[in-house]
Design an enzyme around this catalytic site. Sequence first.
Site, PDB file in Angstrom:
ATOM      1  N   LYS A  56       0.824  -1.199   0.000  1.00  0.00           N
ATOM      2  CA  LYS A  56       0.000   0.000   0.000  1.00  0.00           C
ATOM      3  C   LYS A  56       0.871   1.266   0.000  1.00  0.00           C
ATOM      4  O   LYS A  56       2.116   1.181   0.086  1.00  0.00           O
ATOM      5  CB  LYS A  56      -0.959  -0.079   1.205  1.00  0.00           C
ATOM      6  CG  LYS A  56      -1.896  -1.310   1.126  1.00  0.00           C
ATOM      7  CD  LYS A  56      -3.208  -1.161   1.918  1.00  0.00           C
ATOM      8  CE  LYS A  56      -3.147  -1.600   3.332  1.00  0.00           C
ATOM      9  NZ  LYS A  56      -4.500  -1.761   3.974  1.00  0.00           N
ATOM     10  N   TYR A  77     -12.689  -1.818  -1.274  1.00  0.00           N
ATOM     11  CA  TYR A  77     -13.131  -1.911   0.123  1.00  0.00           C
ATOM     12  C   TYR A  77     -14.660  -1.898   0.258  1.00  0.00           C
ATOM     13  O   TYR A  77     -15.176  -1.598   1.339  1.00  0.00           O
ATOM     14  CB  TYR A  77     -12.499  -0.789   0.951  1.00  0.00           C
ATOM     15  CG  TYR A  77     -11.053  -1.079   1.337  1.00  0.00           C
ATOM     16  CD1 TYR A  77     -10.710  -2.278   1.986  1.00  0.00           C
ATOM     17  CD2 TYR A  77     -10.033  -0.181   1.070  1.00  0.00           C
ATOM     18  CE1 TYR A  77      -9.395  -2.564   2.339  1.00  0.00           C
ATOM     19  CE2 TYR A  77      -8.708  -0.461   1.425  1.00  0.00           C
ATOM     20  CZ  TYR A  77      -8.403  -1.653   2.062  1.00  0.00           C
ATOM     21  OH  TYR A  77      -7.106  -1.933   2.423  1.00  0.00           O
ATOM     22  N   ASN A 101      -1.112   0.331   7.446  1.00  0.00           N
ATOM     23  CA  ASN A 101      -0.595  -0.984   7.837  1.00  0.00           C
ATOM     24  C   ASN A 101       0.073  -1.721   6.682  1.00  0.00           C
ATOM     25  O   ASN A 101       0.161  -2.948   6.680  1.00  0.00           O
ATOM     26  CB  ASN A 101      -1.701  -1.816   8.487  1.00  0.00           C
ATOM     27  CG  ASN A 101      -2.877  -2.017   7.557  1.00  0.00           C
ATOM     28  OD1 ASN A 101      -2.856  -1.559   6.417  1.00  0.00           O
ATOM     29  ND2 ASN A 101      -3.890  -2.715   8.016  1.00  0.00           N
ATOM     30  N   HIS A 125      -1.968  -5.195   1.943  1.00  0.00           N
ATOM     31  CA  HIS A 125      -3.292  -5.832   1.858  1.00  0.00           C
ATOM     32  C   HIS A 125      -3.123  -7.254   1.345  1.00  0.00           C
ATOM     33  O   HIS A 125      -2.298  -7.498   0.469  1.00  0.00           O
ATOM     34  CB  HIS A 125      -4.198  -5.066   0.878  1.00  0.00           C
ATOM     35  CG  HIS A 125      -5.434  -5.847   0.531  1.00  0.00           C
ATOM     36  ND1 HIS A 125      -6.545  -5.872   1.349  1.00  0.00           N
ATOM     37  CD2 HIS A 125      -5.704  -6.700  -0.497  1.00  0.00           C
ATOM     38  CE1 HIS A 125      -7.454  -6.688   0.829  1.00  0.00           C
ATOM     39  NE2 HIS A 125      -6.966  -7.196  -0.299  1.00  0.00           N
ATOM     40  N   GLU A 149     -11.136  -9.527  -5.947  1.00  0.00           N
ATOM     41  CA  GLU A 149     -10.084  -8.502  -5.954  1.00  0.00           C
ATOM     42  C   GLU A 149      -9.131  -8.666  -7.139  1.00  0.00           C
ATOM     43  O   GLU A 149      -8.727  -7.678  -7.756  1.00  0.00           O
ATOM     44  CB  GLU A 149      -9.307  -8.565  -4.627  1.00  0.00           C
ATOM     45  CG  GLU A 149     -10.170  -8.121  -3.452  1.00  0.00           C
ATOM     46  CD  GLU A 149      -9.558  -8.447  -2.087  1.00  0.00           C
ATOM     47  OE1 GLU A 149      -8.412  -8.940  -2.047  1.00  0.00           O
ATOM     48  OE2 GLU A 149     -10.242  -8.213  -1.076  1.00  0.00           O
TER      49      GLU A 149
END
Length: 153
Positions: free
Chosen positions: A10, A50, A113, A116, A127
Amino acid sequence: MPQRTLIILKPDAVQRRLVGRILSRFEDKGLKIVAAKFIHISIELARKHYAVHKEKPFFDGVVRYLASSPSLVLVLEGDNVIDMTRKLMGKTFGIEAEPGTIRGDFGASQRFNLVHGSDSPDSAAYEINLYFEPDEIVDYRTSDNEWVFGCSY
Ligand code: ADP
Ligand code: MG
């Protein structure tokens, strides 16, 4: 049975120049890259990515985060790749993730974080289809496949 999963390094992973080190965690485990693209994810694509969280209070923030700066998007393949990559990533929040995991070693935030990974075969299929055309995923064998995953004798 080989399985595929969608992994995203990310925006914070790219900005913090952690791409090589994070990718090494997956390669060290024996997982195989079958597709990759470096893109700035749009708000529209991030909302689709998301969508499962659209009712959550953190939805707008996580969409803005994913679309804030470029990401490296990958498809990884291997036996049990979904479970293995989730374990390598660690718990969602950097503060709670165990040392030794990607988020545990590099993360100190809830939202930021670093990585993914799809959490089930259904979400992996959804996805992967968001980011890749079928002909962008490359089918090949690694020469050490049996040494990594074992064989049937
Ligand atoms: P994971 O990425 O571990 O599958 P989730 O699917 O629950 O976690 O959440 C998606 C992403 O949304 C997380 O990776 C994180 O970036 C962000 N996020 C989740 N929960 C929160 C929260 N409470 N506050 C801020 N951001 C969050
Ligand atoms: Mg998730």
